[in-house]
Design a protein around this motif. Structure first.
Motif, PDB file in Angstrom:
ATOM      1  N   ALA A 232      -1.134  -7.740  -0.056  1.00  0.00           N
ATOM      2  CA  ALA A 232      -0.042  -6.989   0.567  1.00  0.00           C
ATOM      3  C   ALA A 232       0.766  -6.263  -0.497  1.00  0.00           C
ATOM      4  CB  ALA A 232       0.853  -7.932   1.367  1.00  0.00           C
ATOM      5  N   LEU A 233       1.095  -7.011  -1.559  1.00  0.00           N
ATOM      6  CA  LEU A 233       1.904  -6.396  -2.602  1.00  0.00           C
ATOM      7  C   LEU A 233       1.144  -5.265  -3.268  1.00  0.00           C
ATOM      8  CD1 LEU A 233       4.689  -6.917  -3.959  1.00  0.00           C
ATOM      9  CD2 LEU A 233       3.322  -7.570  -5.899  1.00  0.00           C
ATOM     10  N   PHE A 234      -0.166  -5.486  -3.440  1.00  0.00           N
ATOM     11  CA  PHE A 234      -0.992  -4.454  -4.059  1.00  0.00           C
ATOM     12  C   PHE A 234      -0.954  -3.190  -3.211  1.00  0.00           C
ATOM     13  CE2 PHE A 234      -5.182  -2.414  -4.614  1.00  0.00           C
ATOM     14  CZ  PHE A 234      -5.083  -2.135  -5.968  1.00  0.00           C
TER      15      PHE A 234
ATOM     16  N   VAL B  57       1.355  -2.279  -1.100  1.00  0.00           N
ATOM     17  CA  VAL B  57       2.684  -1.664  -1.194  1.00  0.00           C
ATOM     18  C   VAL B  57       2.781  -0.847  -2.478  1.00  0.00           C
ATOM     19  CG1 VAL B  57       5.149  -2.112  -1.446  1.00  0.00           C
ATOM     20  CG2 VAL B  57       3.835  -3.422   0.185  1.00  0.00           C
ATOM     21  N   ALA B  58       2.274  -1.434  -3.572  1.00  0.00           N
ATOM     22  CA  ALA B  58       2.345  -0.735  -4.858  1.00  0.00           C
ATOM     23  C   ALA B  58       1.539   0.559  -4.819  1.00  0.00           C
ATOM     24  CB  ALA B  58       1.833  -1.651  -5.978  1.00  0.00           C
ATOM     25  N   VAL B  59       0.330   0.472  -4.236  1.00  0.00           N
ATOM     26  CA  VAL B  59      -0.505   1.669  -4.134  1.00  0.00           C
ATOM     27  C   VAL B  59       0.213   2.738  -3.322  1.00  0.00           C
ATOM     28  CG1 VAL B  59      -2.590   2.616  -3.086  1.00  0.00           C
ATOM     29  CG2 VAL B  59      -2.715   0.534  -4.451  1.00  0.00           C
ATOM     30  N   PHE B  60       0.793   2.305  -2.201  1.00  0.00           N
ATOM     31  CA  PHE B  60       1.523   3.229  -1.333  1.00  0.00           C
ATOM     32  C   PHE B  60       2.631   3.922  -2.112  1.00  0.00           C
ATOM     33  CE2 PHE B  60       5.471   3.492   1.162  1.00  0.00           C
ATOM     34  CZ  PHE B  60       5.132   4.516   2.018  1.00  0.00           C
ATOM     35  N   LEU B  61       3.411   3.112  -2.856  1.00  0.00           N
ATOM     36  CA  LEU B  61       4.534   3.661  -3.614  1.00  0.00           C
ATOM     37  C   LEU B  61       4.058   4.678  -4.646  1.00  0.00           C
ATOM     38  CD1 LEU B  61       6.871   0.635  -4.364  1.00  0.00           C
ATOM     39  CD2 LEU B  61       7.437   2.715  -3.154  1.00  0.00           C
TER      40      LEU B  61
ATOM     41  N   ARG C  58      -0.269 -18.056 -11.387  1.00  0.00           N
ATOM     42  CA  ARG C  58       0.800 -17.378 -12.120  1.00  0.00           C
ATOM     43  C   ARG C  58       1.024 -15.977 -11.563  1.00  0.00           C
ATOM     44  NH1 ARG C  58      -0.470 -17.789 -18.204  1.00  0.00           N
ATOM     45  NH2 ARG C  58      -2.514 -18.188 -17.304  1.00  0.00           N
ATOM     46  N   ALA C  59      -0.095 -15.322 -11.221  1.00  0.00           N
ATOM     47  CA  ALA C  59       0.029 -13.975 -10.652  1.00  0.00           C
ATOM     48  C   ALA C  59       0.804 -14.025  -9.340  1.00  0.00           C
ATOM     49  CB  ALA C  59      -1.355 -13.376 -10.435  1.00  0.00           C
ATOM     50  N   ILE C  60       0.451 -14.999  -8.493  1.00  0.00           N
ATOM     51  CA  ILE C  60       1.137 -15.081  -7.195  1.00  0.00           C
ATOM     52  C   ILE C  60       2.627 -15.321  -7.396  1.00  0.00           C
ATOM     53  CG2 ILE C  60       1.343 -16.376  -5.051  1.00  0.00           C
ATOM     54  CD1 ILE C  60      -1.638 -16.881  -5.182  1.00  0.00           C
ATOM     55  N   THR C  61       2.979 -16.309  -8.227  1.00  0.00           N
ATOM     56  CA  THR C  61       4.396 -16.600  -8.446  1.00  0.00           C
ATOM     57  C   THR C  61       5.112 -15.363  -8.929  1.00  0.00           C
ATOM     58  OG1 THR C  61       3.418 -18.456  -9.613  1.00  0.00           O
ATOM     59  CG2 THR C  61       5.774 -18.506  -9.307  1.00  0.00           C
ATOM     60  N   PHE C  62       4.490 -14.702  -9.889  1.00  0.00           N
ATOM     61  CA  PHE C  62       5.139 -13.553 -10.476  1.00  0.00           C
ATOM     62  C   PHE C  62       5.332 -12.442  -9.455  1.00  0.00           C
ATOM     63  CE2 PHE C  62       5.042  -9.585 -12.863  1.00  0.00           C
ATOM     64  CZ  PHE C  62       6.103  -9.808 -13.705  1.00  0.00           C
ATOM     65  N   PHE C  63       4.275 -12.152  -8.696  1.00  0.00           N
ATOM     66  CA  PHE C  63       4.371 -11.022  -7.785  1.00  0.00           C
ATOM     67  C   PHE C  63       5.223 -11.328  -6.555  1.00  0.00           C
ATOM     68  CE2 PHE C  63       0.693  -9.539 -10.268  1.00  0.00           C
ATOM     69  CZ  PHE C  63       1.260  -8.343 -10.668  1.00  0.00           C
ATOM     70  N   VAL C  64       5.317 -12.601  -6.226  1.00  0.00           N
ATOM     71  CA  VAL C  64       6.248 -12.964  -5.157  1.00  0.00           C
ATOM     72  C   VAL C  64       7.672 -12.619  -5.606  1.00  0.00           C
ATOM     73  CG1 VAL C  64       7.344 -14.933  -4.068  1.00  0.00           C
ATOM     74  CG2 VAL C  64       4.879 -14.686  -3.981  1.00  0.00           C
ATOM     75  N   ASP C  65       7.966 -12.931  -6.872  1.00  0.00           N
ATOM     76  CA  ASP C  65       9.278 -12.556  -7.401  1.00  0.00           C
ATOM     77  C   ASP C  65       9.492 -11.061  -7.318  1.00  0.00           C
ATOM     78  OD1 ASP C  65       9.671 -15.115  -7.952  1.00  0.00           O
ATOM     79  OD2 ASP C  65       9.530 -14.977 -10.126  1.00  0.00           O
ATOM     80  N   VAL C  66       8.452 -10.325  -7.669  1.00  0.00           N
ATOM     81  CA  VAL C  66       8.574  -8.878  -7.635  1.00  0.00           C
ATOM     82  C   VAL C  66       8.835  -8.408  -6.210  1.00  0.00           C
ATOM     83  CG1 VAL C  66       7.394  -6.718  -8.075  1.00  0.00           C
ATOM     84  CG2 VAL C  66       7.109  -8.618  -9.640  1.00  0.00           C
TER      85      VAL C  66
END
Lengths: 310, 367, 372
Positions: free
Chosen positions: A34-36, A38-42, B179-187
């Motif tokens: 999901a975050l990926f 969002v980042a791509v979209f942005l 670590r990636a998940i924790t970090f990106f959740v913060d982001v």
């Protein structure tokens, strides 16, 4: 018979284990995906800004000149909010967890949770209608008596709708978040540690500094970061409270602007390049949060030994 | 609380103890001197209170240091500061609540709660102001929308957030993925809410054609905002569950997933529930993402998968910024504050429910 | 025992919640009071028409929605007040069937509209006229004569006190207090700002040298607030403040009479309509029925109030199917009908468009057809 039963539950347990760990892994990956996206979209939406002619960007001098003042404004607003809200929040959380009578404390915890729920529009309207006029009086006094400090340089705003007011409103908004999470963590301090400290003859404050705070430090930082996330990204309250404008050092003059408020105020009428600009501004906000979180993680990692689960 | 019972009692045998009235004397003196100082800068209530408070903290600590010694004095100072923090924090919060109550209660009528804005026009508002009749039109459609959209957002994000937190705390071994998940959740906590809305709108625009606006799109947008809060707070709560509990369960031969669902989660349930409530509270008041994803309805719509919806925050936002009648804004302002009050009451009930759940599932403890 | 008590509480809450959610109604207004629509429905169309655009049209749109749905009970009109820019963008992306906008489509957008609306592109039709007032909060002063140069100097911050010579010279006999001027402008980008600075740039080119856009010039430091409501309430609560705002929201504030030619013109619906009548149509490269208008801000026409905003509705010349065409035509005709214009004026306080414009607009709407 009993061996059979054991086997059966064992078998079910095994597949249960697999399903459960699989599901939790999938959930983690879903978040990343999901975050990926969002980042791509942005990035896709913000890309036109990079190729654009500097004179086409708002302000006429390129994107960096446009974004720099509002980045600074965002950081200032969030910093004011955290500087006020973190000590207060920890104080209130300690009050609820270790000072107030138990019955009273429960009710208070409830009220604080509730305050986190007041919509930001309401905080904005309150800051605009109730707080700002009150603070305008204080600002006039500050400008007259502490005007030699650049941050209190006059003439003070007539309406009181300044950066400092916005920071205070943000502080009020994040206070419940910090309080609520810190309180939960303080309450989880192992009773044995607390009682051991008291048994050694420590005063209540010494017990808190020796047993409670070290245990809770990563949690407090987490809480502050969640609060910061809200303060950085808050749109409506800032848009309503702050009478924004160009960057100034003085916190009691009208001026300064935050990224989120800039997006909210200009988004409805934006299209084409302007829209890309605003989304690029959103991307910058994203990067600020990223940087702040790297620092926070680094601090927490130095105190990892206090985590129960390791 | 355990420490409360351990507070030493007054005893004739101990020396260096302050009589209880000492602090009251210091308080009275600080108030008087504070008033005198306040008179110097032009007397008014606020400087008086500030001066008195500072004087009391300084003098109280000093007196305590003189009589009881340094350690006790530090303890007192901490006590004063904690109480002070509480009082300072209470002021703005009470002010906000008072403002909402004062302006919201008059608008909280049967009409407001049970009708939508369907057919209410500026002409009607003008008439209301001119003739002094009760305000027509209400927020029922927005209440329905808020409930529906928040429910769906919760249904999406709580399982994901909870499972992800469980993965992080219980299953991962601190590897790169974790670590990636924790970090990106913060982001993710830093995603501006409007961006989440635009993202969801763009996503559904790609999938179902441009201009797809339904309650469900809004729910997805809110989930993007909600998941990180759920993960973050749940993770913290799971982390502080003592390892001894897990090890005890394993020693009894309990499977890991049973340990998690039967031991770890119930121990942390109060904190988790509190975190989830916070997360809901965070998104239920969101305005910007709803504006770009759910459209703007004036009548009741129960279907999150079709047609536009309104929520209470968008209702408030539009009633304040574009009043139904620009010439007579009072009815709109009244509706906006009443809607704010309804929203707060809704969250209060939610909070109550969360606490109830926490209490039903939490194990009995000494606390 | 305790669990029981909580169980009961939960039951009470859930019952209350059910009760709350089970019996709402869309019937906020007694159907009897919905006057004006007693005539038998002339055309019955059905379906949902979706629009998006200027939030300033929200109040008028509410009236049109109510009136139109009263005449055509089978039809629904939904309108999302996202902003003019967002509305035009959604229209060109085929997300909505019509858009409300504070500005007509520019040439680039018009070209883009040919892709979705067929070879003739989109049509801009004036929906109403909204005069912009220069409003101030000066105790004891209700009207002031101001020419464009003075207005520009005030909003620039050059004239910074109400007893300034530039103001006094035009207002003999008015007692002007010694009070600093606080300029209040819109914080958000808006059509109101754009039309106001367009007027300043055209009528006072020497004083107003800033770029014309929907954003207030960043070089001018002044108080600001979000939305029409925001600037009006800030101005009302600050003595000595001056702002520009949609005339409908002025309330008790004082209003400026603007110098046009040799006389000072007060703001009125007639004066606003007059300014629109003398506007020049944009012809170049547009289809025959398009009604985009360029206002002459520096007009010397007697009795015309030059600071007005024309709000447009954007329709396609062709739509995919007959049902949409019928719906669009019915709604478009209703908006520009005498009744529709009157409804909007009653609700939103804006000025109706003139008889001539209405006839022209009807012609344009009649030309909408199914794509071949």
């Amino acid at each position: 018979m009993s061996t059979n039963a054991l086997k059966r539950t064992g078998g079910a347990g095994e597949s249960g284990d697999k399903i459960f760990s699989g599901a939790s892994l999938a959930a983690g990956c879903l978040i990343l995906a999901a975050l990926f996206s969002v980042a791509v979209f942005l990035i896709v939406e913000a890309l036109p800004v990079l190729g654009a002619d500097p004179s086409d960007i708002t302000g006429g001098e390129g994107f960096l000149t446009y974004i720099f003042p509002i980045v600074l404004g965002t950081v200032i607003a969030a910093a004011i909010a955290l500087l006020i809200a973190t000590p207060l929040g920890i104080g209130v959380a300690l009050f609820i967890s270790h000072y107030a009578p138990r019955r009273f404390a429960q009710g208070l915890g409830y009220v604080i949770d509730l305050l986190a729920a007041i919509p930001s529009v309401v905080y904005g309207a309150w800051g605009y209608a109730v707080l700002a006029p009150q603070l305008a009086i204080a600002y006039a006094w500050l400008a007259a008596n502490a005007g030699w400090l650049p941050i209190f340089e006059g003439p003070a705003s007539q309406t009181g709708r300044t950066m400092l007011t916005a920071g205070i409103v943000l502080a009020v908004m994040v206070l419940p978040i910090i309080t609520s999470l810190s309180r939960e963590i303080f309450l989880q301090t192992p009773t044995l540690h607390e009682e051991a400290a008291l048994a050694m003859g420590a005063t209540r404050w010494e017990m808190i500094t020796m047993a409670v705070l070290p245990f809770a430090r990563p949690g407090i930082i987490s809480a502050a970061m969640l609060g910061l996330g809200r303060a950085l990204g808050e749109t409506m309250a800032v848009a309503l409270v702050l009478s924004g404008g160009a960057l100034t050092a003085s916190l009691i003059k009208s001026g300064n602007q935050t990224i989120a408020a800039e997006i909210a105020l200009n988004f409805p009428e934006a299209f084409g390049l302007r829209l890309s600009e605003l989304i690029a501004a959103g991307l910058v906000l994203f990067l600020i949060t990223l940087a702040v979180n790297i620092v926070a993680r680094w601090i927490i990692s130095r105190h990892k030994e206090f985590s129960g689960a390791n | 609380m355990a420490n409360a019972t351990l507070t030493p009692r007054r005893s004739q045998l101990t020396k260096g103890r302050m009589p209880t009235y000492t602090l009251w004397v210091v308080l009275a003196a600080s108030i008087v001197v504070g008033a005198a100082l306040a008179a110097l800068v032009g007397f008014s209530l606020v400087p008086w209170a500030i001066f008195s408070a500072i004087l009391f903290i300084v003098a109280g600590t000093a007196v305590s240091a003189a009589i009881e010694g340094e350690r006790k004095a530090k303890n007192r100072l901490a006590l004063f500061l904690v109480y002070g923090a509480f009082l300072i924090a209470l002021l703005p919060l009470l002010s906000v609540i008072w403002t909402v109550l004062e302006r919201g209660v008059p608008g909280l009528t049967y009409n407001f709660l049970f009708t939508s804005m369907n057919g209410v026009t500026g002409a009607i508002d003008n008439q209301v102001v001119a003739e002094g009749t009760p305000v027509l039109g209400g927020a029922y459609h927005a209440i329905v929308g808020t409930l529906q959209i928040t429910l769906w957002a919760t249904l999406i994000s709580v399982p994901i957030g909870l499972l992800a937190a469980i993965y992080l705390v219980e299953y991962s071994t601190g590897g790169r993925l974790a670590r990636a998940i924790t970090f990106f959740v913060d982001v993710m906590t830093g995603i501006p809410s409007i961006v989440a809305g635009l993202f969801a709108a763009a996503l559904f625009g790609q999938l179902f054609g441009p201009g797809t606006r339904t309650g469900f799109v809004a729910a997805v947008a809110l989930s993007v905002l909600m998941v990180p809060v759920v993960v973050r707070s749940t993770e913290e709560m799971l982390k502080i569950v003592p390892n001894e509990l897990r090890e005890a369960a394993y020693a009894l031969g309990v499977r890991k997933w049973r340990t998690i669902t039967r031991v770890v989660i119930p121990t942390a349930i109060s904190g988790i529930a509190s975190g989830v409530t916070l997360a809901i509270a965070r998104v239920i008041g969101e305005t910007a993402p709803i504006l770009v994803t759910a459209g703007f309805a004036r009548s009741i719509n129960w279907n999150v998968f079709g047609d536009w919806m309104s929520t209470l925050p968008t209702f408030i936002y539009y009633q304040i910024l574009t009043p139904t009648s620009p010439t007579a804004t009072d009815p709109s302002t009244q509706r906006a504050w009443a809607a704010a009050l309804v929203l707060i009451i809704m969250v209060m009930l939610l909070n109550l429910a969360a606490r109830l759940i926490a209490r039903l599932f939490a194990p009995k403890t000494s606390r | 025992m305790k669990a029981l008590r909580f169980g009961r509480a939960a039951a009470v809450i859930s019952v209350a919640a059910l009760a709350l959610t089970a019996c709402g109604s869309d019937n906020a207004v007694d159907s009897g009071t919905e006057g004006g629509s007693s005539a038998a429905p002339e055309s019955t169309v059905s379906g949902t028409l979706t629009g998006a655009g200027a939030s300033s049209q929200q109040a008028a749109m509410t009236a049109w929605q109510a009136g139109f749905e009263g005449l055509n009970p089978e039809a629904t009109v939904q309108y999302s007040p996202d902003g003019s820019g967002a509305g035009r963008e959604a229209f060109l992306a085929q997300g909505v069937q019509f858009a409300g906008s504070d500005a007509y489509l520019d040439d680039e957008e018009y070209e883009a509209s040919k892709e979705i609306c067929g070879p003739d592109g989109a049509i801009n039709i004036p929906a109403y006229v909204s005069p912009i007032a220069v409003a101030f909060n000066v105790p004891g002063v209700e009207e002031l004569n101001l020419d464009a140069a003075t207005i520009a100097s005030i909003f620039k911050g050059e004239v910074s006190n109400w007893n300034d010579e530039a103001i006094a010279a035009q207002n003999e006999g008015v007692e002007l207090p010694d009070l600093p001027i606080t300029v209040v402008h819109r914080a958000d980008e808006s059509g109101t700002t754009e039309n106001f600075v367009e007027y300043l740039a055209a009528a006072a080119p020497e004083q107003w040298t800033y770029e014309v856009s929907g954003d207030w010039p960043a070089d001018i430091v002044a108080e600001n607030a979000q939305g029409t409501n925001g600037v009006v309430s800030t101005t009302s609560s600050t003595e000595g403040a001056i702002t520009y705002t949609d005339a409908s929201a002025v309330g008790d504030l004082g209003q400026a009479l603007v110098k046009v030619g040799e006389e000072y013109v007060a703001l009125s619906p007639e004066a606003a309509s007059r300014a629109v009548e003398v506007a020049t149509p944009v012809d170049e490269g547009r289809n025959d029925v398009d009604m985009s208008l360029d206002l002459e801000r520096d007009t010397t026409e007697s009795g015309a109030y030059p600071i007005v905003l024309i709000s447009y509705h954007l329709y396609c010349t062709t739509y995919e199917d007959q049902e949409t065409v019928d719906l669009v035509k019915a709604f478009g005709s209703y908006v520009i009908s005498e009744e529709g214009q009157q409804d909007a004026a009653d609700s939103a306080g804006n000025a109706p468009i003139s008889e001539t414009l209405r006839e022209q607009a009807q012609e344009a709407i009649d030309s909408i057809q199914v794509a071949s």
